[in-house]
Each structure stands twice: as structure tokens, then as C-alpha cells.
Motif scaffolding. Structure first.
Motif, short mmCIF file in Angstrom:
data_model
loop_
_atom_site.label_atom_id
_atom_site.label_comp_id
_atom_site.label_asym_id
_atom_site.label_seq_id
_atom_site.Cartn_x
_atom_site.Cartn_y
_atom_site.Cartn_z
N LEU A 236 0.83 -1.22 0.00
CA LEU A 236 0.00 0.00 0.00
C LEU A 236 0.85 1.26 0.00
O LEU A 236 0.51 2.25 -0.65
CB LEU A 236 -0.98 -0.01 1.18
CG LEU A 236 -2.07 -1.10 1.09
CD1 LEU A 236 -3.05 -0.98 2.25
CD2 LEU A 236 -2.83 -1.06 -0.22
N GLY A 364 -5.20 0.76 -8.88
CA GLY A 364 -6.34 1.16 -8.06
C GLY A 364 -7.36 1.88 -8.90
O GLY A 364 -7.06 2.95 -9.47
N MET A 371 -12.54 5.32 -2.18
CA MET A 371 -12.57 4.65 -0.86
C MET A 371 -11.48 5.22 0.03
O MET A 371 -11.70 5.52 1.21
CB MET A 371 -12.26 3.14 -1.04
CG MET A 371 -13.45 2.25 -1.20
SD MET A 371 -12.88 0.57 -1.63
CE MET A 371 -12.34 -0.02 -0.05
N1 CAA Z 1 0.06 2.82 3.78
C1 CAA Z 1 0.44 2.00 4.81
N2 CAA Z 1 -0.42 1.18 5.48
C2 CAA Z 1 -1.70 1.23 5.07
C3 CAA Z 1 -2.16 2.05 4.04
C4 CAA Z 1 -1.22 2.87 3.37
N3 CAA Z 1 -1.59 3.68 2.36
N4 CAA Z 1 -3.49 1.87 3.88
C5 CAA Z 1 -3.86 0.96 4.80
N5 CAA Z 1 -2.77 0.57 5.53
C6 CAA Z 1 -2.73 -0.41 6.61
C7 CAA Z 1 -3.88 -0.16 7.59
O1 CAA Z 1 -3.49 0.75 8.60
C8 CAA Z 1 -4.11 -1.54 8.15
O2 CAA Z 1 -3.13 -1.87 9.11
P1 CAA Z 1 -3.55 -2.33 10.60
O3 CAA Z 1 -4.36 -3.57 10.41
O4 CAA Z 1 -2.25 -2.54 11.29
O5 CAA Z 1 -4.37 -1.21 11.15
C9 CAA Z 1 -3.83 -2.46 6.96
O6 CAA Z 1 -2.99 -1.70 6.07
C10 CAA Z 1 -5.10 -2.88 6.24
O7 CAA Z 1 -5.75 -1.70 5.85
P2 CAA Z 1 -7.27 -1.65 5.39
O8 CAA Z 1 -8.12 -2.38 6.38
O9 CAA Z 1 -7.62 -0.23 5.09
O10 CAA Z 1 -7.20 -2.51 4.05
P3 CAA Z 1 -8.34 -2.96 3.07
O11 CAA Z 1 -8.25 -4.42 2.92
O12 CAA Z 1 -9.64 -2.35 3.47
O13 CAA Z 1 -7.85 -2.37 1.65
C11 CAA Z 1 -7.54 -0.75 -0.10
C12 CAA Z 1 -7.54 -1.07 1.42
C13 CAA Z 1 -7.14 0.73 -0.12
C14 CAA Z 1 -8.88 -0.91 -0.75
C15 CAA Z 1 -6.46 -1.61 -0.81
O14 CAA Z 1 -6.86 -2.97 -0.85
C16 CAA Z 1 -6.20 -1.15 -2.22
O15 CAA Z 1 -5.50 -0.17 -2.42
N6 CAA Z 1 -6.76 -1.85 -3.24
C17 CAA Z 1 -6.45 -1.59 -4.62
C18 CAA Z 1 -5.29 -2.41 -5.07
C19 CAA Z 1 -4.59 -1.80 -6.22
O16 CAA Z 1 -4.39 -0.61 -6.31
N7 CAA Z 1 -4.15 -2.65 -7.13
C20 CAA Z 1 -3.37 -2.20 -8.23
C21 CAA Z 1 -2.47 -3.30 -8.69
S1 CAA Z 1 -0.88 -2.76 -9.08
C22 CAA Z 1 -0.90 -2.30 -10.68
O17 CAA Z 1 -1.91 -2.09 -11.29
C23 CAA Z 1 0.47 -2.12 -11.20
C24 CAA Z 1 0.63 -2.29 -12.64
O18 CAA Z 1 1.16 -3.30 -13.05
C25 CAA Z 1 0.28 -1.18 -13.58
#
Ligand code: CAA
Length: 385
Positions: A236, A364, A371
């Protein structure tokens, strides 16, 4: 507040612009048709230092500031977004997490090869059933002797088949949720890694995107990135950083669409005068220009925060969602200005329209960015009392 580029940033912009115009533009349309990956262009980008722009000089990188790097992404995307995405994926989601979270030994082993272009990099997070819900991934790892063994499937892997080193996320046990996830540096040439045929995509056709199967892929123990269980946080934080690259890419594509439209609207005459002098077109161009500058403003604010080591999760999501949606609106307007010609592959805007589409989806979706922003707003609401 200072909006001027410094001398070094101007030099980077000019260097990348002339490289892109001379070496990339002449063959961009041809590559869009053939889908051929431009290995020669990547070799040259490696020599110019464009594949390790944020990597420290001691590891063979160009050690540039974040704004210089994102100016380079924008300049490449202005000419060929397929090249820009391969470059930004190597820099942002492979070199960057190794630089941030890697051991000295890992940096010495991987970064010189990535920064010089001898090896292209990538990121394996997404799976067939884990897209937006990245924490639900099912690729498993287990320890065996002094190795890690990985099994599972990764989907939509940019630089699949052309890349060598990938930051790969896997879970010890899906029941553990985010806390079970660890990050590894995976060599795609090793046994147990099967890169499948590239996807047939609407746009970014010369950038390769593949499904990857991991079937007992053995990773040396020392290639665990960060500590065990830290993988989701690493992923993340990497995305907070890399989404800036997609915002820059979106601004680059939109700038190209505006420039193509200006050229066309200046030269195209209807009703006895250039269409640029007709208010319907002139105002549309004005809106395109304004929205590009607004996106750039959001991006530069997020860059400033990142450079001052401030958490920029919300700002990065805002820059990405605004810039990518702006980009899709601007390329659509550009096609409209071109009329029937915009619908023809003879004109560049047709390619820009297809290339732009994925910017609201990868690294994302727009929904995920909202979100992220709305979670920050929830904290703000609580603080209001
Ligand atoms: N930085 C550091 N830590 C973070 C964070 C961040 N930005 N966001 C959340 N966290 C931590 C939280 O604090 C939490 O930790 P604790 O349990 O210790 O409190 C943990 O991570 C879990 O956080 P969430 O409960 O908020 O996580 P979630 O399961 O609800 O998901 C989400 C959050 C933002 C939806 C995430 O799943 C997400 O970003 N999804 C999209 C994925 C994505 O972008 N995929 C792209 C693929 S890569 C790509 O496309 C590359 C390419 O090849 C072009």
C-alpha cells in the motif's frame, strides 16, 4: 510557494522530451498496431538513467528528485503511453520498494541491474479473485529450509514476459488477512514461474500484460522484502507512491490530446474560418487546458508532501483519480474536435483515446481512490467533534 522548475528539472524535461521525440515518436503508431515491445527503447532508457531515476547513485541509479522523475513520466506518456507505463512500473513498483524496504544486500543485488536496464522490473499483487480487494490474495508461501516456496496465480502483470525481477505479494494463510501477507523479490526466470501469453488489450498495446502462474517457485530466504507479515503495508505504501506515476502518465496523455487538438483546430476550416475560432471549439479547448493544469496542481502538491516525508495517501489518491478521469474527458473531447477523423486510426487521438482508458482502472480503480479519500474524510469527521 514556487511553481518554477529548477535548472536540473528543466534539463531532465528537455532531455526526455528530445529522446521521446527522436527515438519513440517515429515508431509509436507502428508499435500500437503490431503490439511489439520496444526492447531497444528500454535499453536506451537504461543507458540514460530513466529506469532507476529514484535509485541511489551507490546502486547505479540516477538519484533524482521525485518531481524530475514524474516530469520524465509525463514527457514519455505525451509521446507513447505504452513506453511510459513500462518505465514507471520498473521505477515505482519495483525499484522504489526495494530502495525503501530492501536490505543493503538486496539493493546491491537487484538495483544496479534494474537501474541500468539490464533487467526490467514489475509488481505482482493482483490475482484473478483479488483486484480491488488486494488483501484477499490467495497466492501462498511457505518456508522450506532456507527458501520460500510460492504457489498461486497473479493477473494483469505489467512487464510480464519482458521483465526479470518482480516484487511479489503472497500470504502465509489467507485466514490471517492483511497480517499474513509478505513481500518477496521474485526472479521470473526461475523454475516454477510460468508467464502466460500477453493479454489482448484495447490500448497500451506494446506494453506487455500477462497472467503469471507460480507453481512451487522457490525464492531464496534472503529475498524476503522487509519483515514477514509486512507485505500489505509495503504494497500500500508502494501504491501511494506509484499512483503519482499514473497521475503523471494521465497528464502526459491529456497534454498530447490537447496539442493534437490545437494543431487540428488551427488548420481545419469550416464555415469559412478555422474551427479554433468558433466558440464551441475554443471553449472546449479552454476547458481541456484548465483541467490539465488542475490535475498538475494536485499532482505537484502530492509530490511536495512526499518529498517532505509527509503521509500522502489521500493526496496521491486525489491526484490519481482526478488526473485519470480528466485524461479520459480530455481525450474524448479531442476525438470530438477531430470529428470523423478522430475516429480513424490515421489520427493520433484515436490511439490516445484507447490508451487513456486504463488510467482509471490500474494501480487502483477510481472507486478504490474514492474509498481511500473517503476513509480520510471519516477520520476528519470524527475529529470535528
Ligand atoms: N500505507 C500504509 N499502510 C496502510 C495504508 C497505506 N496507504 N493503507 C492501509 N494501511 C494499513 C492499515 O493501517 C491496516 O493496518 P492495521 O491492520 O495494522 O491497522 C492495513 O494496512 C489494512 O488496511 P485496510 O483495512 O484499510 O485494508 P483494506 O483491505 O480495506 O484495503 C484498499 C484497502 C485501499 C482498498 C487496498 O486494498 C487497495 O489499495 N486496493 C487496490 C489495489 C490496487 O491498487 N491494485 C493495483 C495493482 S498494481 C498495478 O496495477 C500495477 C501495474 O502493473 C500497472
Amino acid at each position: 510557494m514556487d511553481f518554477a522548475l529548477n535548472e536540473h528539472q528543466e534539463m531532465v524535461r528537455d532531455m526526455v522530451r528530445s529522446f521521446a521525440e527522436e527515438k519513440i515518436r517515429p515508431t509509436a503508431s507502428e508499435r500500437d498496431r503490431s503490439g511489439k515491445f520496444p526492447q531497444d527503447v528500454f535499453n536506451e532508457m537504461g543507458e540514460l538513467g530513466l529506469l532507476g531515476m529514484l535509485v541511489g547513485a551507490e546502486y547505479g541509479g540516477a538519484e533524482m528528485d521525485l518531481l524530475s522523475y514524474l516530469i520524465a513520466v509525463e514527457e514519455l506518456a505525451r509521446v507513447d503511453a505504452s513506453v511510459a507505463v513500462g518505465m514507471t512500473v520498473t521505477n515505482s513498483v519495483c525499484c522504489w520498494p526495494i530502495m525503501q524496504f530492501g536490505s543493503r544486500e538486496q539493493k546491491e543485488e537487484f538495483l544496479p541491474k534494474l537501474a541500468s536496464g539490464k533487467a526490467i522490473g514489475g509488481f505482482m499483487l493482483t490475482e484473478p479473485q483479488a483486484g480491488s480487494d488486494a488483501g484477499s490474495l490467495r497466492t501462498r508461501y511457505r518456508a522450506e529450509g532456507d527458501e520460500w516456496v510460492l504457489d498461486g496465480s497473479k493477473a494483469w502483470i505489467t512487464n510480464g514476459g519482458v521483465g526479470r525481477y518482480f516484487v511479489c505479494l503472497a500470504t502465509r494463510d489467507p485466514g490471517l488477512g492483511a497480517k499474513g501477507i509478505s513481500a518477496f523479490i521474485l526472479d521470473a526466470e526461475q523454475e516454477g514461474v510460468q508467464v502466460n501469453r500477453p493479454e489482448e488489450k484495447m490500448g497500451l498495446r506494446s506494453s506487455k500484460t500477462c497472467m503469471v502462474s507460480l507453481d512451487g517457485a522457490r525464492v531464496p530466504g534472503k529475498h524476503l522484502l522487509g519483515a514477514e507479515g509486512e507485505g500489505f503495508r509495503i504494497a500500500l505504501q508502494t501504491l501511494d507512491h506509484s499512483r503519482l506515476g499514473i497521475a503523471a502518465q494521465s497528464i502526459g496523455i491529456a497534454t498530447a490530446a490537447l496539442e493534437e487538438s490545437l494543431r487540428y483546430a488551427r488548420d481545419r476550416h469550416q464555415f469559412g474560418r478555422p474551427i479554433m475560432d468558433q466558440q464551441a471549439v475554443a471553449f472546449r479547448l479552454a476547458d481541456m487546458d484548465t483541467r490539465i493544469e488542475a490535475a498538475r496542481g494536485l499532482l505537484h502538491r502530492a509530490i511536495w508532501m512526499a518529498e517532505h516525508e509527509m503521509r500522502h495517501t489521500r493526496e496521491s489518491a486525489q491526484a490519481k483519480v482526478f488526473a485519470s478521469e480528466m485524461c479520459n474527458e480530455v481525450v474524448s473531447a479531442a476525438v470530438q474536435i477531430h470529428g470523423g477523423y478522430g475516429y480513424s486510426s490515421e489520427y493520433t487521438v484515436e490511439r490516445l483515446y484507447r490508451d487513456a482508458r486504463v488510467t482509471t482502472i490500474y494501480e487502483g480503480t477510481s472507486e478504490v481512490q474514492r474509498m481511500v479519500i473517503s476513509r480520510a474524510l471519516r477520520q476528519r469527521a470524527e475529529a470535528l467533534g
